[in-house]
Design a protein around this motif. Sequence first.
Motif, PDB file in Angstrom:
ATOM      1  N   LEU A 217       7.693   5.180   5.951  1.00 56.08           N
ATOM      2  CA  LEU A 217       7.891   4.365   7.150  1.00 56.08           C
ATOM      3  C   LEU A 217       7.219   3.016   6.923  1.00 56.08           C
ATOM      4  O   LEU A 217       6.042   2.941   6.563  1.00 56.08           O
ATOM      5  CB  LEU A 217       7.257   5.047   8.365  1.00 56.08           C
ATOM      6  N   VAL A 218       7.994   1.961   7.113  1.00 52.99           N
ATOM      7  CA  VAL A 218       7.433   0.608   7.036  1.00 52.99           C
ATOM      8  C   VAL A 218       7.668  -0.035   8.396  1.00 52.99           C
ATOM      9  O   VAL A 218       8.799  -0.061   8.894  1.00 52.99           O
ATOM     10  CB  VAL A 218       8.122  -0.212   5.926  1.00 52.99           C
ATOM     11  N   ARG A 219       6.587  -0.500   9.025  1.00 52.96           N
ATOM     12  CA  ARG A 219       6.750  -1.226  10.290  1.00 52.96           C
ATOM     13  C   ARG A 219       6.295  -2.652  10.074  1.00 52.96           C
ATOM     14  O   ARG A 219       5.112  -2.906   9.855  1.00 52.96           O
ATOM     15  CB  ARG A 219       5.939  -0.561  11.399  1.00 52.96           C
ATOM     16  N   ARG A 220       7.252  -3.540  10.068  1.00 55.83           N
ATOM     17  CA  ARG A 220       6.925  -4.966   9.841  1.00 55.83           C
ATOM     18  C   ARG A 220       7.533  -5.799  10.962  1.00 55.83           C
ATOM     19  O   ARG A 220       8.293  -5.276  11.789  1.00 55.83           O
ATOM     20  CB  ARG A 220       7.414  -5.414   8.459  1.00 55.83           C
TER      21      ARG A 220
ATOM     22  N   PRO B  71       0.809  -1.233   0.000  1.00 54.21           N
ATOM     23  CA  PRO B  71       0.000   0.000   0.000  1.00 54.21           C
ATOM     24  C   PRO B  71       0.841   1.281   0.000  1.00 54.21           C
ATOM     25  O   PRO B  71       0.340   2.343  -0.350  1.00 54.21           O
ATOM     26  CB  PRO B  71      -0.831  -0.125   1.286  1.00 54.21           C
ATOM     27  N   LEU B  72       2.098   1.173   0.341  1.00 51.13           N
ATOM     28  CA  LEU B  72       2.967   2.362   0.297  1.00 51.13           C
ATOM     29  C   LEU B  72       2.996   2.939  -1.124  1.00 51.13           C
ATOM     30  O   LEU B  72       2.962   4.154  -1.307  1.00 51.13           O
ATOM     31  CB  LEU B  72       4.390   1.994   0.744  1.00 51.13           C
ATOM     32  N   LEU B  73       3.031   2.043  -2.111  1.00 48.82           N
ATOM     33  CA  LEU B  73       3.078   2.508  -3.506  1.00 48.82           C
ATOM     34  C   LEU B  73       1.762   3.174  -3.892  1.00 48.82           C
ATOM     35  O   LEU B  73       1.740   4.170  -4.617  1.00 48.82           O
ATOM     36  CB  LEU B  73       3.377   1.335  -4.447  1.00 48.82           C
TER      37      LEU B  73
ATOM     38  N   ALA C 148       9.844  -7.780  11.115  1.00 45.41           N
ATOM     39  CA  ALA C 148      11.309  -7.794  11.171  1.00 45.41           C
ATOM     40  C   ALA C 148      11.889  -6.482  11.695  1.00 45.41           C
ATOM     41  O   ALA C 148      13.093  -6.394  11.934  1.00 45.41           O
ATOM     42  CB  ALA C 148      11.864  -8.092   9.786  1.00 45.41           C
ATOM     43  N   GLY C 149      11.057  -5.465  11.859  1.00 51.42           N
ATOM     44  CA  GLY C 149      11.568  -4.182  12.347  1.00 51.42           C
ATOM     45  C   GLY C 149      11.109  -3.026  11.472  1.00 51.42           C
ATOM     46  O   GLY C 149      10.366  -3.218  10.505  1.00 51.42           O
ATOM     47  N   HIS C 150      11.540  -1.827  11.857  1.00 51.95           N
ATOM     48  CA  HIS C 150      11.143  -0.633  11.113  1.00 51.95           C
ATOM     49  C   HIS C 150      12.092  -0.375   9.954  1.00 51.95           C
ATOM     50  O   HIS C 150      13.276  -0.677  10.042  1.00 51.95           O
ATOM     51  CB  HIS C 150      11.189   0.594  12.032  1.00 51.95           C
ATOM     52  N   ARG C 151      11.525   0.209   8.914  1.00 46.05           N
ATOM     53  CA  ARG C 151      12.373   0.732   7.828  1.00 46.05           C
ATOM     54  C   ARG C 151      11.927   2.150   7.525  1.00 46.05           C
ATOM     55  O   ARG C 151      10.744   2.441   7.391  1.00 46.05           O
ATOM     56  CB  ARG C 151      12.265  -0.162   6.586  1.00 46.05           C
ATOM     57  N   VAL C 152      12.898   3.036   7.437  1.00 43.39           N
ATOM     58  CA  VAL C 152      12.608   4.444   7.172  1.00 43.39           C
ATOM     59  C   VAL C 152      13.461   4.894   5.998  1.00 43.39           C
ATOM     60  O   VAL C 152      14.685   4.735   6.016  1.00 43.39           O
ATOM     61  CB  VAL C 152      12.933   5.324   8.402  1.00 43.39           C
TER      62      VAL C 152
ATOM     63  N   MET D 299       3.374   6.941   4.025  1.00 36.55           N
ATOM     64  CA  MET D 299       4.182   7.990   3.395  1.00 36.55           C
ATOM     65  C   MET D 299       3.713   9.339   3.913  1.00 36.55           C
ATOM     66  O   MET D 299       2.518   9.606   4.022  1.00 36.55           O
ATOM     67  CB  MET D 299       4.045   7.949   1.873  1.00 36.55           C
ATOM     68  N   GLU D 300       4.662  10.199   4.217  1.00 38.39           N
ATOM     69  CA  GLU D 300       4.366  11.580   4.618  1.00 38.39           C
ATOM     70  C   GLU D 300       5.278  12.478   3.804  1.00 38.39           C
ATOM     71  O   GLU D 300       6.465  12.175   3.631  1.00 38.39           O
ATOM     72  CB  GLU D 300       4.688  11.779   6.111  1.00 38.39           C
ATOM     73  N   GLU D 301       4.741  13.587   3.311  1.00 40.46           N
ATOM     74  CA  GLU D 301       5.640  14.535   2.652  1.00 40.46           C
ATOM     75  C   GLU D 301       5.095  15.943   2.749  1.00 40.46           C
ATOM     76  O   GLU D 301       3.897  16.152   3.001  1.00 40.46           O
ATOM     77  CB  GLU D 301       5.903  14.156   1.194  1.00 40.46           C
TER      78      GLU D 301
END
Lengths: 277, 793
Positions: free
Chosen positions: A200-203, A92-94, A205-209, A183-185
């Motif tokens: 920001l992805v929170r999964r 959904p980020l895309l 396995a951990g966060h990804r920024v 997504m924020e901008e």
Amino acid sequence: MKASAGGYARANDVPHALQLLALAGAAGRILAGGQSLVAAMNMRLSDGDMLVDITRIGALRGVTDTGDSLHIGALTRHAEVGTDPLIRTHAPLLTEAVHHIAHAAIRNRGTIGGALAHADPAAEFPACAVALGAVIHAEGPEGARQILAEDFFEGVFTTALAENEILTAISVPKADAAETQIMEEVARRGGDYALTGLCLVRRAAGHRVAVFSAGPAPVLARAAMAALDAGDIDGAVAALQAELDPPSDTQASAGYRRHIAGVLLRRAVERSGGQGA
Amino acid sequence: MTIRFDNPDRPNSYIGKTVPRPNARKLVEGRGRYVDDIVLPRMVHVAFVRSPLAHARIEGIDAAAATGVKGVLRVFTGADLAAVCTPWVGVLAHLKGLKSPPQNALAVDRACWVGEAVAAVVATSRAAAEEGAALVEVDYDPLPAVTDTMSALDADTPVIHPGLGDNLAFRRLHEEGDVEAAMASAHKVVSARFRTARHTGVTPEPRSILVDWNPAESQLTAWHATQAPHMMQSVLAEHLDIPESRVRVICGDVGGSYGIKVHVYPDEVATAAIAKVMGRPVKFIADRLESFTTDIHARDHEIEAKIAVAKDGKILAIDVDDWTGIGPYSVYPRTSAIEGNQVVNLCGGPYDFANYRARTTVVFQNKTPTCQYRAVGHPIAVAITEGLVDMAAAAIGMDPVEIRRRNMYADDAYPVTSPAKMRFEGLSHHASMDKLLTLMDYDALRADQAEAMKRGKRRGIGIASFIELTNPSPFMYGIGGARISAQDGCTVRMDPDGSVVALSGVTEQGQGTEAMLSQVVAEGVGVTPEKVRVITGDTQVTPYGGGTWASRGAGIGGEAALQAARALRHSILEVAGAMLQADAGSLDIRDGQVVNADTGAARLPLEELGRIVYFRGDTLPKGLPRELVQTRHFITMDYPFAFTNGVQASYIEVDTDTGVVTLLKHWCVEDCGRVINPQLVDEQIRGGIVQGLGGALYEEIHYDTDGQLLNGSMADYLVPMAAEMPDMVIGHVETPTLESDLGAKGAGEAGTAGAPAAVMNAINDALRPLGAQVTEMPFTPERILRALGTITD
Ligand SMILES: Cc1cc2nc3c(=O)[nH]c(=O)nc-3n(C[C@H](O)[C@H](O)[C@H](O)COP(=O)(O)OP(=O)(O)OC[C@H]3O[C@@H](n4cnc5c(N)ncnc54)[C@H](O)[C@@H]3O)c2cc1C
């Protein structure tokens, strides 16, 4: 100004396109949606290009479910990415990113492969690819290869793609059950490139920024990610701001961009429903 | 005969109604004819080599490589064109002390801004001309660039034009009353520093000109996207040494002008000079990139200002020190001193106060020349005035509406003369404010603001009253020696089929002038508007006139059209009287029929009258005048300008984390006198507001200290776009000018005049509780955060 193209040829398939590229040598240039390339040609920032039009290669278009991940063809248009149900469900980020990209007419023509290959530091898709841990698929005279997104973007308009290679697809891991993608901008006007933006992805396995428009290429903010994993939002903001070395231009200073990155991180974390892992 | 405009049931009641625009369908269907659509036999294209340096001596120009490009016919240098085209000087006698050096069509010896044309390449296509232009080698010796306004007059700043002695183009000080004394004894004195950014007016159609010289007729014809065809006729005649009668300027469809297309541009004059030399049609269409460095810029002002108020909010004094940098030349022939001069004329405009001091200082710089752009000087003067008034209100704890009410001229005070010596015939500040408050529901909005605050949202309301200069007399330019017409004419004729043709000296730039003329003429003659064909923009065809500037089309051109139309009606009725053996006074014309005035009974269709006059004139009495062509001209005599007034309000929300300002809603009540076409007027106001909002939030041309323009493209120079524009509610109060029967004043610029100040005041209303204030436009997210102290590095 009037564009001055060196030549134009339409490729029937990927091998044909590679052949045309090889023939054109250094002047060879893939034409996809044309939403960045044609603008550059019309300003004579690029001239003498031997254009290799890949838009009729059906195999490069569309989204398929390959089990653990989604395979998105390079020629998939922004507008298609924005409405694709598989993408909405699994990446959904895309979907969210498309709302921030340009205007309807541009989204109807621009392609995800073009956006990734063009590697504008302020573009949304490259940062999404990095945040999602996506893989870029390329094909060249020596065959096909895969490049991890975080290794793909090297600088302003430069990528790991070789001159004689074509970006054929991007594959994106499917979101796990509890994953949130945000997504924020901040942009001056709707459809403008971001002054600064953040994925920001929170999964599990951990966060990804990943931050965009705050450096020559998308920044994977590892220290901020670690702090978020530790549940330390203030620490994450401080770490993020230390990890960035943004440019100053007529739209905003480095100081503004650095500040905004922190604001966006807080907002993203809040939207994702809390303090992290 | 006086038209009772207040009676909507009168016959032929087109004035005051929204009627369809005659040119709308053509434009929407892509069947307009812009200069670039015109292709002539043997036509060639010109592209210009432009200086990449802000200030440099031109040591040499080598065109050898350029002339080798396929399709390139000839390359011209400044010296080549100076031999056939005389230079001009952008000064006017009434702007005392204004100085400017001679300017050539192409730079001779020295380039003075980035983008100044230094050579011209003529080729069989624009692409080939550009190819050639890229290969012209110019040997530049860089000179120091002057880019800062405030230090332009310092002793250690280089003088751009040594022959002029210093970098001062113009200075004017106006003093009324005793400002010092008023300040000294005032209850409160508030001061502020304002800055308005350098803008340019981005026209959808770029500057365009196509010029043909026919040596066999000794005639120059220019198809030109211009606001002022007759002015251009004069200019081209004078500088190319052709009798004025042998210059014809034709202005077809124009894709927006906003003041950009009312000036003399060196590259356009160069195009005409080249056509004359080469004896063939030459076309120049500016592209978007060169437009940024060559279309005039505007609004680059820095201001220090003070206001003194009494305890009860009465304004005691206003003191303004305005500075502006105009580039290396004052633009010909309107000059670049007008904008600063307007700031002096307009500050404090709505208010009845006694002590006023204003000074403008206009300096030369090595940047693109600045000149008149929509609402010339008004957005600056209104921002200063309304900014100060709001700050004063805050300082004494008074509501911004209340302080205005206590100071605005009473609606029955007119005529009055302002402290700036502007004469107002009749304004309606209080009635306009009343209407505005009703439209916006001021109290409910204040409640909404407080409610939002509880949810952590910072909202603000900003009010800006304004005056607007329209319907200019020769006092604007003519008295200074410029061949710029303040009068305008209209010829109205009836053809055999009973249709009417109106030829007018005012022009159509896309704003709807032709619609306005068609309905005025329709009502004046007594036909339906679609029976009226309007012709504008051809110096060989239309009556002499000024064209489009200073919101004059409806007020001046409309009145000329009304008088001409009534004269034609009179002539028609005279013939009809003879044909019907009736007293002309007992007849009228309605919907294209001669009727009995009292009963409305149809007597004679106009086409029958036309048939008789044109084909069977033998049946009419000998000696009966049958002049179905009438011309009238109009000029204002009683007032130098017809001032209008109005008030705008803005409701905004500031995101204090990001600095982003969201426009929630906008209101404008304005008084342009008689509203001829409500929809056209509303759209003019809306479009004007949009340009004002652009100035408030987005538009800013950036230069570095070397004089390089940093954001000269649509990607980097941000214009306001639809998605960010708020809903706009427009209302009117009508105080017709008594100088004309029509009573119309101008409406084209009022929106732009007041919008930036309204937004500024709204933002400051939102920020005030946080102790922050912004006065430097545009109010970018970064400037907001810096005002809040969020970022300090
Ligand atoms: C007004 C405007 C606003 C915009 N705003 C945004 C925005 O907010 N965010 C954003 O992200 N983008 C924005 N864009 C850019 C837009 O998204 C472009 O479509 C995109 O960057 C490029 O995609 P394209 O398919 O049009 O590529 P093209 O313009 O055709 O190509 C771009 C470059 O990539 C290369 N290329 C393209 N496809 C391939 C391939 N498959 N393999 C190898 N090389 C390839 C080309 O050779 C060229 O160098 C904007 C564009 C415009 C005109």
